[in-house]
Design a protein around this motif. Structure first.
Motif, PDB file in Angstrom:
ATOM      1  N   LEU A   1       0.826  -1.205   0.000  1.00 26.89           N
ATOM      2  CA  LEU A   1       0.000   0.000   0.000  1.00 26.89           C
ATOM      3  C   LEU A   1       0.863   1.259   0.000  1.00 26.89           C
ATOM      4  O   LEU A   1       0.491   2.273  -0.600  1.00 26.89           O
ATOM      5  CB  LEU A   1      -0.923   0.009   1.215  1.00 26.89           C
ATOM      6  CG  LEU A   1      -1.976  -1.106   1.277  1.00 26.89           C
ATOM      7  CD1 LEU A   1      -2.722  -1.061   2.605  1.00 26.89           C
ATOM      8  CD2 LEU A   1      -2.966  -0.984   0.116  1.00 26.89           C
ATOM      9  N   SER A   2       2.044   1.187   0.645  1.00 28.14           N
ATOM     10  CA  SER A   2       2.916   2.357   0.716  1.00 28.14           C
ATOM     11  C   SER A   2       3.503   2.722  -0.635  1.00 28.14           C
ATOM     12  O   SER A   2       3.994   3.844  -0.816  1.00 28.14           O
ATOM     13  CB  SER A   2       4.045   2.118   1.724  1.00 28.14           C
ATOM     14  OG  SER A   2       4.936   1.116   1.262  1.00 28.14           O
ATOM     15  N   LYS A   3       3.463   1.791  -1.587  1.00 29.83           N
ATOM     16  CA  LYS A   3       3.923   2.101  -2.940  1.00 29.83           C
ATOM     17  C   LYS A   3       2.890   2.916  -3.709  1.00 29.83           C
ATOM     18  O   LYS A   3       3.199   3.532  -4.728  1.00 29.83           O
ATOM     19  CB  LYS A   3       4.216   0.804  -3.703  1.00 29.83           C
ATOM     20  CG  LYS A   3       5.352  -0.019  -3.106  1.00 29.83           C
ATOM     21  CD  LYS A   3       5.516  -1.331  -3.846  1.00 29.83           C
ATOM     22  CE  LYS A   3       6.625  -2.178  -3.219  1.00 29.83           C
ATOM     23  NZ  LYS A   3       6.771  -3.498  -3.894  1.00 29.83           N
ATOM     24  N   ILE A   4       1.660   2.905  -3.202  1.00 28.73           N
ATOM     25  CA  ILE A   4       0.571   3.630  -3.852  1.00 28.73           C
ATOM     26  C   ILE A   4       0.320   4.970  -3.175  1.00 28.73           C
ATOM     27  O   ILE A   4       0.172   6.001  -3.846  1.00 28.73           O
ATOM     28  CB  ILE A   4      -0.727   2.795  -3.826  1.00 28.73           C
ATOM     29  CG1 ILE A   4      -0.508   1.433  -4.475  1.00 28.73           C
ATOM     30  CG2 ILE A   4      -1.874   3.550  -4.506  1.00 28.73           C
ATOM     31  CD1 ILE A   4      -1.648   0.464  -4.249  1.00 28.73           C
TER      32      ILE A   4
ATOM     33  N   GLY B   1      13.964   7.378   1.922  1.00 26.61           N
ATOM     34  CA  GLY B   1      12.721   6.849   1.362  1.00 26.61           C
ATOM     35  C   GLY B   1      12.903   6.341  -0.056  1.00 26.61           C
ATOM     36  O   GLY B   1      12.375   5.280  -0.422  1.00 26.61           O
ATOM     37  N   LEU B   2      13.662   7.074  -0.842  1.00 25.68           N
ATOM     38  CA  LEU B   2      13.896   6.670  -2.234  1.00 25.68           C
ATOM     39  C   LEU B   2      14.694   5.361  -2.312  1.00 25.68           C
ATOM     40  O   LEU B   2      14.413   4.506  -3.153  1.00 25.68           O
ATOM     41  CB  LEU B   2      14.638   7.783  -2.970  1.00 25.68           C
ATOM     42  CG  LEU B   2      13.808   9.047  -3.225  1.00 25.68           C
ATOM     43  CD1 LEU B   2      14.715  10.222  -3.571  1.00 25.68           C
ATOM     44  CD2 LEU B   2      12.810   8.811  -4.356  1.00 25.68           C
ATOM     45  N   ARG B   3      15.666   5.224  -1.442  1.00 26.76           N
ATOM     46  CA  ARG B   3      16.465   3.997  -1.427  1.00 26.76           C
ATOM     47  C   ARG B   3      15.596   2.797  -1.040  1.00 26.76           C
ATOM     48  O   ARG B   3      15.777   1.693  -1.579  1.00 26.76           O
ATOM     49  CB  ARG B   3      17.627   4.146  -0.430  1.00 26.76           C
ATOM     50  CG  ARG B   3      18.653   5.179  -0.840  1.00 26.76           C
ATOM     51  CD  ARG B   3      19.586   4.685  -1.917  1.00 26.76           C
ATOM     52  NE  ARG B   3      20.628   3.843  -1.369  1.00 26.76           N
ATOM     53  CZ  ARG B   3      21.269   2.897  -2.052  1.00 26.76           C
ATOM     54  NH1 ARG B   3      20.939   2.650  -3.304  1.00 26.76           N
ATOM     55  NH2 ARG B   3      22.219   2.189  -1.479  1.00 26.76           N
ATOM     56  N   ASN B   4      14.656   3.018  -0.140  1.00 22.56           N
ATOM     57  CA  ASN B   4      13.741   1.938   0.247  1.00 22.56           C
ATOM     58  C   ASN B   4      12.860   1.503  -0.908  1.00 22.56           C
ATOM     59  O   ASN B   4      12.331   0.378  -0.893  1.00 22.56           O
ATOM     60  CB  ASN B   4      12.858   2.389   1.415  1.00 22.56           C
ATOM     61  CG  ASN B   4      13.592   2.336   2.746  1.00 22.56           C
ATOM     62  OD1 ASN B   4      14.610   1.657   2.881  1.00 22.56           O
ATOM     63  ND2 ASN B   4      13.080   3.063   3.730  1.00 22.56           N
ATOM     64  N   PHE B   5      12.684   2.377  -1.880  1.00 26.79           N
ATOM     65  CA  PHE B   5      11.864   2.042  -3.045  1.00 26.79           C
ATOM     66  C   PHE B   5      12.709   1.614  -4.242  1.00 26.79           C
ATOM     67  O   PHE B   5      12.224   1.577  -5.369  1.00 26.79           O
ATOM     68  CB  PHE B   5      10.967   3.229  -3.415  1.00 26.79           C
ATOM     69  CG  PHE B   5       9.726   3.307  -2.572  1.00 26.79           C
ATOM     70  CD1 PHE B   5       8.513   2.795  -3.028  1.00 26.79           C
ATOM     71  CD2 PHE B   5       9.770   3.864  -1.306  1.00 26.79           C
ATOM     72  CE1 PHE B   5       7.381   2.853  -2.242  1.00 26.79           C
ATOM     73  CE2 PHE B   5       8.631   3.923  -0.513  1.00 26.79           C
ATOM     74  CZ  PHE B   5       7.441   3.415  -0.977  1.00 26.79           C
TER      75      PHE B   5
ATOM     76  N   ILE C   1       9.057  10.177  -3.691  1.00 26.63           N
ATOM     77  CA  ILE C   1       8.879   8.784  -4.127  1.00 26.63           C
ATOM     78  C   ILE C   1       7.815   8.636  -5.208  1.00 26.63           C
ATOM     79  O   ILE C   1       7.557   7.541  -5.685  1.00 26.63           O
ATOM     80  CB  ILE C   1       8.540   7.871  -2.933  1.00 26.63           C
ATOM     81  CG1 ILE C   1       7.207   8.268  -2.292  1.00 26.63           C
ATOM     82  CG2 ILE C   1       9.653   7.889  -1.903  1.00 26.63           C
ATOM     83  CD1 ILE C   1       6.747   7.316  -1.197  1.00 26.63           C
ATOM     84  N   LYS C   2       7.211   9.769  -5.577  1.00 27.83           N
ATOM     85  CA  LYS C   2       6.212   9.801  -6.645  1.00 27.83           C
ATOM     86  C   LYS C   2       5.064   8.801  -6.421  1.00 27.83           C
ATOM     87  O   LYS C   2       4.819   7.902  -7.237  1.00 27.83           O
ATOM     88  CB  LYS C   2       6.861   9.560  -8.012  1.00 27.83           C
ATOM     89  CG  LYS C   2       7.849  10.662  -8.397  1.00 27.83           C
ATOM     90  CD  LYS C   2       8.357  10.475  -9.791  1.00 27.83           C
ATOM     91  CE  LYS C   2       9.244  11.596 -10.285  1.00 27.83           C
ATOM     92  NZ  LYS C   2       9.617  12.666  -9.407  1.00 27.83           N
TER      93      LYS C   2
END
Length: 217
Positions: free
Chosen positions: A80-83, A107-111, A158-159
């Motif tokens: 859900l956190s990707k959305i 945050g970006l590295r986590n994605f 993170i867009k």
């Protein structure tokens, strides 16, 4: 994009419902403002969209909530956190790093972004929000408004497809409040779905495309 169907929620140990009989459809690319008296359930509604309820906050959950077609109960919060990204009212509780630029990169590295990609995106995001002067400063030394802008930068970097904001202009002066809403308006025009809780209803009426009054009655 976001759908509530006959939704009610009561926090564990509480007798009163935080949200009661919510039926709400939020279309993609909406800029929805949440209004309501203190304690009406605005924060709980945001938590329900991104899965903080029921994955972190347990209780009695009735009805159905979905985002981008995913059931928020059945879908892991990591997915859900990707959305949906959320900027909490208590921004201090959300920081994981010491410096603003590192918070955004984290945050970006986590994605899945490489270090170089993350640093480049962080630089650009800080420019967009006008906080490049915060680079190298300790987050704990920042003003409340600067912390809020840092948290907003980390969220939009993170867009996400959906951006959720819980009182994001608290501790900002009137001019800075307008600047934040103008940035959000631009992001919304670029296709980002935004749901925002804000005490200043004049700002909601001026910038949001729609408004929903939250009540747990």
């Amino acid at each position: 994009m976001i759908n509530f169907s006959n939704y009610s929620f009561k926090y564990k140990g509480n007798e009163k419902f935080a949200l009661k009989d919510v039926n709400l459809a939020i279309p993609e690319k909406a800029f929805l403002g949440l209004s309501g008296v203190s304690g009406s359930g605005k924060t709980s509604l945001l938590y329900s969209i991104c899965g903080i309820i029921p994955h972190f906050y347990k209780g009695d959950f009735y009805g159905h909530v979905s985002i981008a077609g995913f059931d928020t109960v059945e879908t892991p919060i990591g997915e859900l956190s990707k959305i949906a990204a959320i900027v909490l009212e208590d921004v201090d509780s959300s920081f994981a790093c010491t410096y603003p630029e590192d918070e955004i990169v984290f945050g970006l590295r986590n994605f899945g972004h490489t270090k170089a990609e993350a640093e480049e995106i962080a630089d650009e995001t800080m420019k967009v929000l006008g906080i490049t002067d915060l680079r190298g400063k300790l987050i704990r030394s920042l003003s409340g408004g600067q912390k809020r802008k840092t948290a907003l930068a980390a969220a939009i970097a993170i867009k996400p497809r959906v951006l959720l904001l819980d009182e994001p202009t608290g501790e900002l002066d009137p001019e800075a409040k307008i600047q934040v809403f103008e940035i959000l308006e631009k992001l919304n025009a670029e296709g980002l779905t935004i749901v925002i809780s804000e005490r200043n209803e004049n700002l909601l009426r001026k910038y949001c495309t729609s408004e929903y009054t939250v009540t747990n009655a």
